[in-house]
Design a protein around this motif. Structure first.
Motif, PDB file in Angstrom:
ATOM      1  N   LEU A 130       7.480 -34.121  40.937  1.00 25.67           N
ATOM      2  CA  LEU A 130       8.586 -33.411  40.303  1.00 25.67           C
ATOM      3  C   LEU A 130       9.255 -32.445  41.270  1.00 25.67           C
ATOM      4  CD1 LEU A 130       6.944 -32.661  36.838  1.00 25.67           C
ATOM      5  CD2 LEU A 130       8.921 -34.137  37.232  1.00 25.67           C
ATOM      6  N   GLN A 131       8.483 -31.830  42.160  1.00 21.38           N
ATOM      7  CA  GLN A 131       9.031 -30.878  43.117  1.00 21.38           C
ATOM      8  C   GLN A 131      10.027 -31.532  44.061  1.00 21.38           C
ATOM      9  OE1 GLN A 131       8.372 -27.725  41.714  1.00 21.38           O
ATOM     10  NE2 GLN A 131       8.406 -27.213  43.891  1.00 21.38           N
ATOM     11  N   ALA A 132       9.949 -32.841  44.226  1.00 15.30           N
ATOM     12  CA  ALA A 132      10.842 -33.548  45.142  1.00 15.30           C
ATOM     13  C   ALA A 132      12.231 -33.759  44.553  1.00 15.30           C
ATOM     14  CB  ALA A 132      10.227 -34.895  45.516  1.00 15.30           C
ATOM     15  N   PHE A 133      12.393 -33.434  43.265  1.00 14.71           N
ATOM     16  CA  PHE A 133      13.665 -33.669  42.584  1.00 14.71           C
ATOM     17  C   PHE A 133      14.274 -32.356  42.098  1.00 14.71           C
ATOM     18  CE2 PHE A 133      11.442 -37.683  42.186  1.00 14.71           C
ATOM     19  CZ  PHE A 133      12.447 -38.637  42.365  1.00 14.71           C
ATOM     20  N   GLU A 134      15.579 -32.216  42.287  1.00 14.54           N
ATOM     21  CA  GLU A 134      16.291 -31.070  41.739  1.00 14.54           C
ATOM     22  C   GLU A 134      16.151 -31.018  40.223  1.00 14.54           C
ATOM     23  OE1 GLU A 134      20.967 -29.719  41.187  1.00 14.54           O
ATOM     24  OE2 GLU A 134      20.391 -30.881  42.963  1.00 14.54           O
ATOM     25  N   LEU A 135      16.153 -32.182  39.586  1.00 13.81           N
ATOM     26  CA  LEU A 135      16.073 -32.249  38.132  1.00 13.81           C
ATOM     27  C   LEU A 135      14.636 -32.216  37.610  1.00 13.81           C
ATOM     28  CD1 LEU A 135      18.853 -34.920  37.464  1.00 13.81           C
ATOM     29  CD2 LEU A 135      18.970 -32.450  37.069  1.00 13.81           C
ATOM     30  N   GLY A 136      13.671 -32.100  38.523  1.00 14.19           N
ATOM     31  CA  GLY A 136      12.279 -32.034  38.100  1.00 14.19           C
ATOM     32  C   GLY A 136      11.578 -30.766  38.526  1.00 14.19           C
ATOM     33  N   ARG A 137      12.162 -30.072  39.489  1.00 20.38           N
ATOM     34  CA  ARG A 137      11.540 -28.892  40.077  1.00 20.38           C
ATOM     35  C   ARG A 137      11.329 -27.787  39.037  1.00 20.38           C
ATOM     36  NH1 ARG A 137      15.173 -28.305  44.160  1.00 20.38           N
ATOM     37  NH2 ARG A 137      14.300 -30.232  45.017  1.00 20.38           N
ATOM     38  N   GLY A 138      10.095 -27.263  38.991  1.00 24.65           N
ATOM     39  CA  GLY A 138       9.770 -26.174  38.079  1.00 24.65           C
ATOM     40  C   GLY A 138       9.505 -26.609  36.659  1.00 24.65           C
ATOM     41  N   ARG A 139       9.456 -27.904  36.405  1.00 27.47           N
ATOM     42  CA  ARG A 139       9.206 -28.425  35.062  1.00 27.47           C
ATOM     43  C   ARG A 139       7.831 -29.063  34.984  1.00 27.47           C
ATOM     44  NH1 ARG A 139      13.469 -29.457  31.570  1.00 27.47           N
ATOM     45  NH2 ARG A 139      15.515 -28.726  32.289  1.00 27.47           N
ATOM     46  N   PRO A 140       7.200 -29.021  33.808  1.00 27.44           N
ATOM     47  CA  PRO A 140       5.892 -29.681  33.651  1.00 27.44           C
ATOM     48  C   PRO A 140       6.013 -31.192  33.522  1.00 27.44           C
ATOM     49  CG  PRO A 140       6.571 -28.682  31.578  1.00 27.44           C
ATOM     50  CD  PRO A 140       7.583 -28.246  32.603  1.00 27.44           C
ATOM     51  N   SER A 141       7.215 -31.669  33.100  1.00 30.19           N
ATOM     52  CA  SER A 141       7.433 -33.105  32.975  1.00 30.19           C
ATOM     53  C   SER A 141       8.932 -33.384  32.908  1.00 30.19           C
ATOM     54  CB  SER A 141       6.742 -33.663  31.719  1.00 30.19           C
ATOM     55  OG  SER A 141       7.330 -33.138  30.545  1.00 30.19           O
ATOM     56  N   ARG A 142       9.298 -34.635  33.181  1.00 28.37           N
ATOM     57  CA  ARG A 142      10.700 -35.056  33.066  1.00 28.37           C
ATOM     58  C   ARG A 142      10.754 -36.552  32.852  1.00 28.37           C
ATOM     59  NH1 ARG A 142      15.703 -31.914  33.876  1.00 28.37           N
ATOM     60  NH2 ARG A 142      16.583 -32.692  31.927  1.00 28.37           N
ATOM     61  N   ARG A 143      11.732 -36.997  32.065  1.00 31.00           N
ATOM     62  CA  ARG A 143      11.888 -38.412  31.808  1.00 31.00           C
ATOM     63  C   ARG A 143      12.164 -39.170  33.095  1.00 31.00           C
ATOM     64  NH1 ARG A 143       9.714 -40.056  27.475  1.00 31.00           N
ATOM     65  NH2 ARG A 143      11.091 -41.863  27.410  1.00 31.00           N
ATOM     66  N   ARG A 144      11.545 -40.341  33.202  1.00 29.15           N
ATOM     67  CA  ARG A 144      11.721 -41.138  34.413  1.00 29.15           C
ATOM     68  C   ARG A 144      13.182 -41.526  34.623  1.00 29.15           C
ATOM     69  NH1 ARG A 144       6.776 -43.056  36.311  1.00 29.15           N
ATOM     70  NH2 ARG A 144       5.037 -42.628  34.903  1.00 29.15           N
ATOM     71  N   GLY A 145      13.880 -41.852  33.520  1.00 27.86           N
ATOM     72  CA  GLY A 145      15.271 -42.251  33.643  1.00 27.86           C
ATOM     73  C   GLY A 145      16.156 -41.167  34.216  1.00 27.86           C
ATOM     74  N   ILE A 146      15.857 -39.906  33.904  1.00 28.54           N
ATOM     75  CA  ILE A 146      16.624 -38.777  34.434  1.00 28.54           C
ATOM     76  C   ILE A 146      16.406 -38.641  35.943  1.00 28.54           C
ATOM     77  CG2 ILE A 146      16.719 -36.242  34.448  1.00 28.54           C
ATOM     78  CD1 ILE A 146      16.381 -36.361  31.400  1.00 28.54           C
ATOM     79  N   LEU A 147      15.164 -38.725  36.360  1.00 27.97           N
ATOM     80  CA  LEU A 147      14.874 -38.638  37.794  1.00 27.97           C
ATOM     81  C   LEU A 147      15.479 -39.821  38.552  1.00 27.97           C
ATOM     82  CD1 LEU A 147      11.132 -37.511  37.668  1.00 27.97           C
ATOM     83  CD2 LEU A 147      13.180 -36.079  37.854  1.00 27.97           C
ATOM     84  N   PHE A 148      15.588 -40.954  37.866  1.00 31.37           N
ATOM     85  CA  PHE A 148      16.151 -42.155  38.477  1.00 31.37           C
ATOM     86  C   PHE A 148      17.624 -41.942  38.818  1.00 31.37           C
ATOM     87  CE2 PHE A 148      17.554 -46.682  38.309  1.00 31.37           C
ATOM     88  CZ  PHE A 148      16.705 -47.178  39.273  1.00 31.37           C
ATOM     89  N   ILE A 149      18.347 -41.187  37.975  1.00 34.95           N
ATOM     90  CA  ILE A 149      19.749 -40.893  38.259  1.00 34.95           C
ATOM     91  C   ILE A 149      19.871 -40.140  39.586  1.00 34.95           C
ATOM     92  CG2 ILE A 149      21.767 -39.574  37.503  1.00 34.95           C
ATOM     93  CD1 ILE A 149      20.834 -40.074  34.615  1.00 34.95           C
ATOM     94  N   GLU A 150      19.016 -39.133  39.769  1.00 34.30           N
ATOM     95  CA  GLU A 150      19.048 -38.364  41.018  1.00 34.30           C
ATOM     96  C   GLU A 150      18.657 -39.225  42.205  1.00 34.30           C
ATOM     97  OE1 GLU A 150      16.935 -34.434  43.021  1.00 34.30           O
ATOM     98  OE2 GLU A 150      17.059 -34.602  40.830  1.00 34.30           O
ATOM     99  N   GLN A 151      17.665 -40.088  42.023  1.00 32.52           N
ATOM    100  CA  GLN A 151      17.242 -40.966  43.111  1.00 32.52           C
ATOM    101  C   GLN A 151      18.375 -41.903  43.525  1.00 32.52           C
ATOM    102  OE1 GLN A 151      14.682 -40.775  44.888  1.00 32.52           O
ATOM    103  NE2 GLN A 151      14.572 -42.712  45.985  1.00 32.52           N
TER     104      GLN A 151
END
Length: 207
Positions: free
Chosen positions: A15-36
């Protein structure tokens, strides 16, 4: 692409590798996929992606919409019916066409489409309509939506109807912190209603 679905990402290091995941306990895979996908595109590169429609309107995804607005020129958003992936899944989804852009003049002419029928029945079978001579054609709004999208690409003006319209998303969201990107929010009828209320001769109260 069709982003991965299923369980959330809970690995802190990932999660730390993503702007949309940093500082969160969890995040939807589809959301992180947009950033990727964004990170893999060059400036000017175009992304077509299917996403859960909640990304476009839920308060919990406001930061995702900010990311999209900050990194992309939104070209088109096509809303699909809830039955689109049945019988395998029941989900409201939309197709997003995005162009990665560093320009400040983004998302000023966004095409919105809404398909009620896509040529498939709820059980996954093909859905056809028949003319008077018995010739079959798919019961789908997508060909007409595509025709109107091609007209927009050719810089022709289209009249808003129940299937599609164009909207200046950047302007519509200039004073709106929700940053909603769904079909209903940006439909011209909403703006007309808002203007009528703003010019009402009588005092309006919020209930």
């Amino acid at each position: 692409p069709n982003p991965p679905v299923g369980s959330d990402v809970t690995d802190v290091a990932a999660l730390q590798a993503f702007e949309l995941g940093r500082g969160r306990p969890s995040r939807r895979r589809g959301i992180l996929f947009i950033e990727q996908c964004c990170s893999l595109l060059r400036d000017g590169g175009v992304l077509g992606i299917v996403i859960d429609e909640g990304v476009l309107n839920l308060p919990t995804a406001t930061d995702v919409r900010r990311f999209i607005l900050d990194h992309f020129d939104i070209l088109a958003i096509i809303s699909l019916p809830e039955s689109a992936f049945m019988p395998y899944a029941t989900v409201n989804a939309s197709i997003l066409l995005l162009r990665k852009s560093l320009s400040k003049n983004r998302s000023q002419c966004v095409f919105f489409g809404k398909a009620e029928n896509i040529g498939r029945k709820l059980n996954g079978d093909d859905d056809f309509l028949y003319d008077e001579t018995g010739n079959a054609r798919p019961n789908s709004d997508l060909p007409e939506i595509l025709k109107r999208w091609e007209a927009v690409l050719a810089n022709r003006v289209i009249e808003a109807d129940e299937l599609s319209f164009t909207a200046n998303v950047a302007e519509n969201l200039s004073d709106d912190e929700s940053l909603r990107l769904d079909f209903r929010y940006h439909h011209p009828s909403r703006n007309r209603s808002r203007d009528l209320l703003a010019h009402s001769k009588h005092k309006l109260l919020t209930l």
